[in-house]
Enzyme design. Structure first.
Site, short mmCIF file in Angstrom:
data_model
loop_
_atom_site.label_atom_id
_atom_site.label_comp_id
_atom_site.label_asym_id
_atom_site.label_seq_id
_atom_site.Cartn_x
_atom_site.Cartn_y
_atom_site.Cartn_z
N ASP A 206 67.87 16.06 22.50
CA ASP A 206 68.25 15.21 23.63
C ASP A 206 69.74 15.30 23.95
OD1 ASP A 206 67.67 13.22 25.65
OD2 ASP A 206 68.61 11.73 24.35
N SER A 230 68.56 9.97 30.82
CA SER A 230 67.27 10.61 30.59
C SER A 230 66.16 9.69 31.08
CB SER A 230 67.08 10.90 29.10
OG SER A 230 68.11 11.72 28.60
N GLN A 280 62.69 17.90 30.05
CA GLN A 280 63.24 16.57 30.31
C GLN A 280 63.66 16.47 31.77
OE1 GLN A 280 67.38 14.86 29.04
NE2 GLN A 280 65.93 14.21 27.46
#
Length: 289
Positions: A206, A230, A280
């Site tokens: 991430d 995100s 993502q």
């Protein structure tokens, strides 16, 4: 909380069991310090996976997860993780984990686990011609020289990360392309626990995945008014790997529109085995002008 970033990560991933409520397994955990004042998304995702792993037996390993970041997490409030045992089949098991603070959901995930099996085998090859990690300066070296609390905090992350061609913290060097690569590994050895290595890889995945969006448009982290977060995170584990050995994270953004950008990633070990794939979408807003 320990001052060592890697030990802090391990401590954060070591959730405390809190019994069973209404047929759901419950765990609690804290958060690592973050300079921007909100819980790091990779942390809560990795904790949610750990909670689900604790409820799966029979040697089944996570092979995929799909998740949504619902609200920013508060660093000062413990996080509660509730796990629904949705399905236990002969080869696969499915778990849903929800993370909440003060009864309000902040993150939701569904993950699938599989008993190791044999089958067809192919992969996309690792890109060639990239420099070795030893030939690339570490982000920590670059950031530690900057007199800024955020830079100093990021210099003490539990992962050694090295951008190819260069990071986008303060400027975007070279062509404005929608792709980059990052060498990464934990700053020290981790226990021989395959589930822990999978959770730690989710954590690290991430960190930089939205950066190809910034790079494509020449937007650095320090751009005034930049707002990014995100929205979701999906990951597929293909082959075993240790996160305390060098891994190459190849990233690209195929699309950005409507204040959102999509990024895709592939993670390889140093021998060229495709370890994991990641996707993502993030909110990315840059002020006009």
């Amino acid at each position: 909380m320990t001052d060592d970033p890697l030990q802090s990560l391990l401590s954060t991933l070591d959730l405390s069991p809190a019994g069973n409520v209404g047929g759901q397994d419950v765990f609690t955990g804290g958060s690592q310090p973050e300079p921007l004042g909100r819980v790091f998304g990779g942390q809560v995702a990795a904790q949610a996976l750990v909670a689900a792993q604790r409820t799966v037996g029979g040697g089944r390993d996570v092979h995929s997860l799909h998740s949504y970041f619902l609200r920013p997490g508060d660093l000062t409030i413990p996080i509660t993780f509730t796990v629904d045992r949705i399905h236990d089949g002969r080869s696969f098991a499915t778990r849903r984990t929800q993370a909440s603070q003060d009864g309000v959901p902040i993150f939701s995930m569904i993950a699938s686990f599989q008993t190791p099996d044999e089958g067809l085998d192919h992969q996309v090859h690792m890109p060639s011609g990239l420099p070795d990690p030893e030939d690339v300066p570490s982000d920590a070296e670059l950031l530690s020289a900057v007199d800024n609390p955020v830079a100093q905090s990021w210099a003490r992350r539990p992962f050694d990360m090295r951008h190819v061609p260069s990071p986008v913290f303060f400027s975007v060097e070279g062509d404005h392309v929608a792709h980059q690569a990052v060498w990464l590994k934990a700053t020290g050895p981790l226990p021989d626990d395959a589930d822990l290595h999978r959770a730690a890889l989710l954590y690290a995945s991430d960190y930089t995945l939205l950066e190809p969006i910034y790079r494509r448009h020449g937007v650095a982290f320090v751009t005034p008014g930049l707002k990014a977060a995100s929205l979701d995170h999906a990951m597929w584990w293909h082959r075993p790997a240790r996160v305390d050995e060098w891994l190459l994270y190849v990233q690209e953004s195929p699309n950005a529109v409507g204040g959102r950008g999509l990024s895709l990633g592939r993670i390889y070990d140093r021998a060229g085995a495709l370890v994991a794939s990641v996707a993502q979408e993030g909110m990315v807003r840059v002020p006009r002008g």
